[in-house]
Design an enzyme around this catalytic site. Structure first.
Site, mmCIF file in Angstrom:
data_model
loop_
_atom_site.group_PDB
_atom_site.id
_atom_site.type_symbol
_atom_site.label_atom_id
_atom_site.label_comp_id
_atom_site.label_asym_id
_atom_site.label_seq_id
_atom_site.Cartn_x
_atom_site.Cartn_y
_atom_site.Cartn_z
ATOM 1 N N GLY A 1 0.824 -1.341 -0.112
ATOM 2 C CA GLY A 1 0.054 0.049 -0.076
ATOM 3 C C GLY A 1 0.899 1.362 -0.229
ATOM 4 O O GLY A 1 1.930 1.229 -0.359
ATOM 5 N N ASN A 2 0.259 2.351 0.148
ATOM 6 C CA ASN A 2 0.781 3.700 0.128
ATOM 7 C C ASN A 2 0.186 4.485 1.535
ATOM 8 O O ASN A 2 -0.509 4.223 2.182
ATOM 9 C CB ASN A 2 0.990 4.310 -1.057
ATOM 10 C CG ASN A 2 -0.449 4.672 -1.402
ATOM 11 O OD1 ASN A 2 -1.027 5.646 -0.838
ATOM 12 N ND2 ASN A 2 -0.869 3.925 -2.453
ATOM 13 N N ARG A 3 0.775 5.691 1.703
ATOM 14 C CA ARG A 3 0.370 6.381 3.045
ATOM 15 C C ARG A 3 -0.837 7.368 2.645
ATOM 16 O O ARG A 3 -1.039 8.210 3.535
ATOM 17 C CB ARG A 3 1.725 7.385 3.240
ATOM 18 C CG ARG A 3 2.794 6.507 3.676
ATOM 19 C CD ARG A 3 4.119 7.326 3.905
ATOM 20 N NE ARG A 3 5.344 6.703 3.803
ATOM 21 C CZ ARG A 3 5.791 6.228 4.704
ATOM 22 N NH1 ARG A 3 5.196 6.008 5.909
ATOM 23 N NH2 ARG A 3 6.723 5.448 4.510
ATOM 24 N N SER A 4 -1.400 7.327 1.501
ATOM 25 C CA SER A 4 -2.436 8.407 0.963
ATOM 26 C C SER A 4 -3.792 8.202 2.088
ATOM 27 O O SER A 4 -4.113 6.897 2.313
ATOM 28 C CB SER A 4 -3.090 8.143 -0.274
ATOM 29 O OG SER A 4 -4.325 8.998 -0.415
#
Ligand code: PMT
Length: 392
Positions: free
Chosen positions: A204-207
């Protein structure tokens, strides 16, 4: 257009107050959330309980007796539109002078939402130069007026001063809320996708979804009809149609069914996903040494490739200068690219602020200062509205 919108109905003291009960009912039937504020003299004409039964919310009748410590500012901030119906000559006078001496005038003064005024009074009072001067002042202050009409008035009189009919007020409210949006449909994507490795872990990512949700909220305030495809559970305006997704593939599938005149792609969509998602949790003893990745579908590219192509805004999350983003704007063939350096403090992922640069189709740039994400959303919609106007 009224569906999901937050309408504050201010009822002031005239015999036409009884018609506001029907107006409240029509607003509720149209799908709006309705709250009511009543002046002391309105209570002489109609009971607060009538509005409570119709709207499901107890009207606020005093600046001081309500549970809220600041009912006027709380209601004013909540509202997408304030309707003053009926509006007496006294209320109109206070509005024109900017006086905040009672619940209604204080609420109106605190409101930043548009205000629709439906005057009601005897003909002599309506035609009085003071009232006409005050009406001119309301118009020049940017308030909207509906009526008054000619017809039967209190006490058997006939003339101009009869409050506009509920249906007329409803129509005026809809057209104010539609604003310049002209019935356009908007698609916004938000949040970071999660690509499963197994039922427990993901790539995933930090959004957080804050940027995309602010863009969707601002679009609704401007009258657009908004579908938000998001991985985030952050709260949004009730008028937004929210479709929750988790993966890039889900976002791609959902987006392909959403018709849009404008698409703003603020989601951080994973470019790669594990080629294999394990059905059961991997154990350390399984000894997984590497994860094979494969490309995800490009959601933005699929929207750009539509035969009925919307106006498309892409985002570019970079960790260096703007040059890569300028090249990306051209390659992605978007109408507008919003660049943010996600390594800069206060910008990018999960912050309440962002510093962005707009990149136009021709590669020209416009740098904005560090702003709240709500302010960035306003600037994006200002830019979209002005480009759509130019095209027309
Ligand atoms: O959500 P917040 O915490 O508020 O953070 C906001 C943000 C940093 C996520 C946001 O401002 C932002 O930059 N969003 C885009 C992030 C991104 O994926 O950028 P990109 O440069 O990798 O992608 C370019 C564009 O293609 C983006 O519009 C993206 O939505 C789109 N894309 C990318 C890959 C893919 N498979 N499909 C896509 O549609």
């Amino acid at each position: 257009m009224l569906h999901g919108r937050r309408i504050l109905l201010c009822v002031t003291g005239g015999v036409a107050a009884y018609k506001s009960a029907y107006l409240a009912r029509r607003l509720v039937e149209s799908g709006a959330s309705v709250r009511v504020a009543m002046s002391e003299s309105a209570l002489e004409f109609i009971g607060a309980q009538t509005f409570a039964a119709i709207t499901g919310n107890h009207p606020v009748t005093s600046l001081f007796a309500d549970e809220s410590v600041s009912p006027h500012t709380e209601m004013a901030r909540w509202a997408d539109l304030v309707i003053v119906a009926p509006a007496t000559a006294a209320t109109i006078g206070r509005m024109a002078e900017g006086i905040s001496s009672d619940l209604i005038s204080a609420t109106i003064l605190a409101a930043t939402a548009p205000i629709l005024v439906a005057p009601a009074m005897h003909t002599e009072m309506w035609e009085n130069r003071s009232t006409q001067r005050n009406i001119d002042q309301l118009r020049s202050d940017g308030h909207h007026l509906v009526g008054p009409n000619e017809g039967s008035l209190a006490g058997g009189d006939v003339g101009v001063g009869r409050v506009a009919e509920p249906e007329e007020i409803l129509e005026a409210a809809s057209s104010i809320l539609e604003g310049d949006a002209g019935g356009r449909a908007v698609l916004v994507t938000a949040g970071g996708t999660r690509e499963p490795i197994d039922p427990v872990r993901y790539v995933g990512n930090r959004s957080s979804g804050k940027m995309g949700h602010a863009i969707a909220d601002e679009a609704v305030i401007r009258g657009y009809s908004v579908t938000l495809v998001t991985t985030s559970s952050l709260p949004v305006h009730p008028a937004i149609k929210v479709v929750s997704v988790e993966t890039a593939q889900e976002m791609f599938t959902v987006v392909s069914d959403v018709k849009a005149d404008v698409a703003v792609m603020a989601a951080a969509v994973a470019d790669f996903r594990p080629a294999k998602s394990h059905e059961t949790k991997l154990a350390r003893s399984d000894g997984l040494k590497s994860i094979q990745l494969e490309a995800t579908p490009d959601v933005l590219a699929s929207v750009v490739a539509r035969s009925e192509r919307p106006y498309v805004v892409g985002f570019a999350a970079e960790t260096g200068g703007v040059e890569r983003a300028i090249e990306k704007a051209e390659r992605k063939r978007v109408d507008l690219l919003v660049y943010n350096d996600v390594s800069e403090p206060g910008s990018g992922f999960n912050t309440d602020t962002n510093r962005v640069v707009f990149i136009g189709q021709d590669g020209t740039t416009e740098s904005l200062p560090l702003l709240s994400k709500a302010e960035v959303a306003e600037k994006i919609w200002d830019r979209i509205a002005s480009e759509l106007n130019e095209r027309e």
